[in-house]
Scaffold this motif. Structure first.
Motif, mmCIF file in Angstrom:
data_model
loop_
_atom_site.group_PDB
_atom_site.id
_atom_site.type_symbol
_atom_site.label_atom_id
_atom_site.label_comp_id
_atom_site.label_asym_id
_atom_site.label_seq_id
_atom_site.Cartn_x
_atom_site.Cartn_y
_atom_site.Cartn_z
ATOM 1 N N ALA A 83 0.826 -1.208 0.000
ATOM 2 C CA ALA A 83 0.000 0.000 0.000
ATOM 3 C C ALA A 83 0.860 1.258 0.000
ATOM 4 C CB ALA A 83 -0.938 -0.008 1.213
ATOM 5 N N LEU A 84 2.003 1.196 0.700
ATOM 6 C CA LEU A 84 2.902 2.349 0.737
ATOM 7 C C LEU A 84 3.451 2.651 -0.660
ATOM 8 C CD1 LEU A 84 4.521 4.433 2.502
ATOM 9 C CD2 LEU A 84 6.369 2.741 2.482
ATOM 10 N N LEU A 85 3.893 1.622 -1.359
ATOM 11 C CA LEU A 85 4.431 1.832 -2.699
ATOM 12 C C LEU A 85 3.359 2.339 -3.662
ATOM 13 C CD1 LEU A 85 6.873 -1.161 -3.318
ATOM 14 C CD2 LEU A 85 7.409 1.200 -2.724
ATOM 15 N N GLN A 86 2.152 1.815 -3.520
ATOM 16 C CA GLN A 86 1.058 2.286 -4.362
ATOM 17 C C GLN A 86 0.759 3.749 -4.097
ATOM 18 O OE1 GLN A 86 -2.682 0.276 -3.687
ATOM 19 N NE2 GLN A 86 -3.530 0.908 -5.656
ATOM 20 N N GLU A 87 0.698 4.121 -2.811
ATOM 21 C CA GLU A 87 0.403 5.499 -2.440
ATOM 22 C C GLU A 87 1.514 6.442 -2.885
ATOM 23 O OE1 GLU A 87 0.685 9.010 0.281
ATOM 24 O OE2 GLU A 87 2.035 7.269 0.160
ATOM 25 N N ARG A 88 2.778 6.051 -2.699
ATOM 26 C CA ARG A 88 3.888 6.900 -3.096
ATOM 27 C C ARG A 88 4.017 6.990 -4.620
ATOM 28 N NH1 ARG A 88 5.567 10.115 1.270
ATOM 29 N NH2 ARG A 88 3.691 9.461 2.366
#
Length: 365
Positions: A83-88
């Motif tokens: 989720a972090l990579l998607q958001e960033r």
């Protein structure tokens, strides 16, 4: 992120850092060498303006990397690695690619038109190189960050907290940045954009910024307690550089001064700025789009104002006001148009344009 866990001082410092970036870039237009790095320059230089900019230049970019690393810590609190990579990707990579295609090339075209050069379009990151670095750091360091987060009672994190609860614990931190200078040997030190120096320095600052927040209150209380020591150290080294060493200042002294300023700003920010407010809520949202857009409005301001027969100081103020006004005017349009929002790092939807509470920004989400 819940309000209870939010660090408003970090939001404030990010906003202030972006403001200083704009002032710094405006100041370049009043230096004779500005055209060499792609800025429209005024016919009459304002050399004394560069004295405070010289102090600012050695820590402004490293500071932004520190703050960005801190922001990732908070973003991880309610996101897994995927989720972090998607958001960033949405918040950093999309604006980065869009900016390379549609934003910075426009400022280059204005520059070419001003100097009556042949017009040519080329995809170029320009001032947005910072975003490319940040995204790379997120990808490279996220596995380590999640490991440290899940093992906060482990030997490494426990030892780190103990070391950084003492001002002497900052010596190894400064040593990391001195090692970078000794290995990479940047010339000049202040050349960060699209260089190995900028990448490695940013990598270290991003990692250390994360660790600073990971260490919790013991670190920040130490930083506040010794804040005047950091100010004295940085100020003293700046005076030595300004009055004695000048361009011959060795890299390791620039590192110590830079880190001294950064520790000072973090300490005073934590002591005096850790509180919410409507102004912060607004500026925190605006900072990212303003950063992305500012070179277009700076180039336009220079194009319109520099040919005027006015005192150089008045031109500086006029260019500064024009740039800030243009950026914030554009932000007011962008935040109201859903399709534009993600291109400038804003969420696609929000419940209301009236800002309620401090919403996540570029470095902290």
């Amino acid at each position: 992120m819940s309000t209870l866990n939010r660090r408003y001082d970090i939001d404030w410092l990010r906003v202030i850092a972006i403001g200083l970036l704009l002032i710094y870039h405006v100041a370049i237009g009043f230096q004779p060498w500005g055209i060499m790095i792609g800025f429209i320059t005024n016919g009459t230089s304002w050399m004394s303006l560069w004295t405070p900019m010289t102090m600012l230049n050695i820590w402004r970019i490293p500071f932004l990397f520190f703050v960005s690393g801190m922001g990732v810590y908070f973003s991880m609190q309610h996101r897994n690695w995927k989720a972090l990579l998607q958001e960033r990707s949405l918040r950093i990579l999309v604006p980065y690619v869009f900016g390379m295609i549609c934003i910075f090339p426009v400022s280059v075209l204005i520059l070419q038109h001003y100097y009556q050069w042949d017009l040519s379009y080329a995809v170029n990151a320009g001032h947005l190189w910072f975003l490319g670095n940040i995204f790379a750091y997120v990808v490279l360091l996220s596995p380590l960050f999640y490991y440290l987060q899940k093992n906060q009672n482990g030997k490494f994190v426990t030892g780190l907290k103990k070391i950084l609860s003492n001002p002497l614990g900052l010596i190894p931190v400064v040593g990391l940045f001195i090692a970078e200078v000794l290995v990479v040997k940047p010339i000049p030190y202040e050349l960060y954009a699209m260089t190995w120096h900028g990448f490695v320095l940013g990598f270290l600052a991003f990692f250390v910024g994360f660790c600073f927040v990971l260490c919790g209150d013991s670190f920040w209380n130490m930083l506040v307690k010794w804040r005047w020591l950091f100010v004295a150290l940085a100020s003293g080294l700046f005076l030595v550089r300004l009055l004695v060493l000048g361009l011959k200042t060795p890299g390791y002294l620039l590192v110590v001064e830079s880190d001294g300023w950064i520790f000072s700003v973090l300490a005073f920010g934590h002591k005096y700025l850790n509180h919410p407010g409507k102004t912060l809520s607004y500026l925190s949202q605006a900072a990212y789009p303003v950063y992305i857009l500012h070179m277009i409005f700076l180039s336009l301001a220079s194009w319109l104002i520099f040919p005027l027969a006015l005192p150089v100081q008045l031109k500086f103020v006029m260019v500064l006001v024009f740039t800030f006004s243009g950026c914030f005017g554009a932000f007011e349009i962008i935040r109201r148009v859903s399709l534009l929002r993600p291109l400038f790092g804003l969420k696609m939807k929000e419940r209301s344009l009236a800002v309620k509470g401090n919403k996540p920004g570029w470095a902290q989400a």
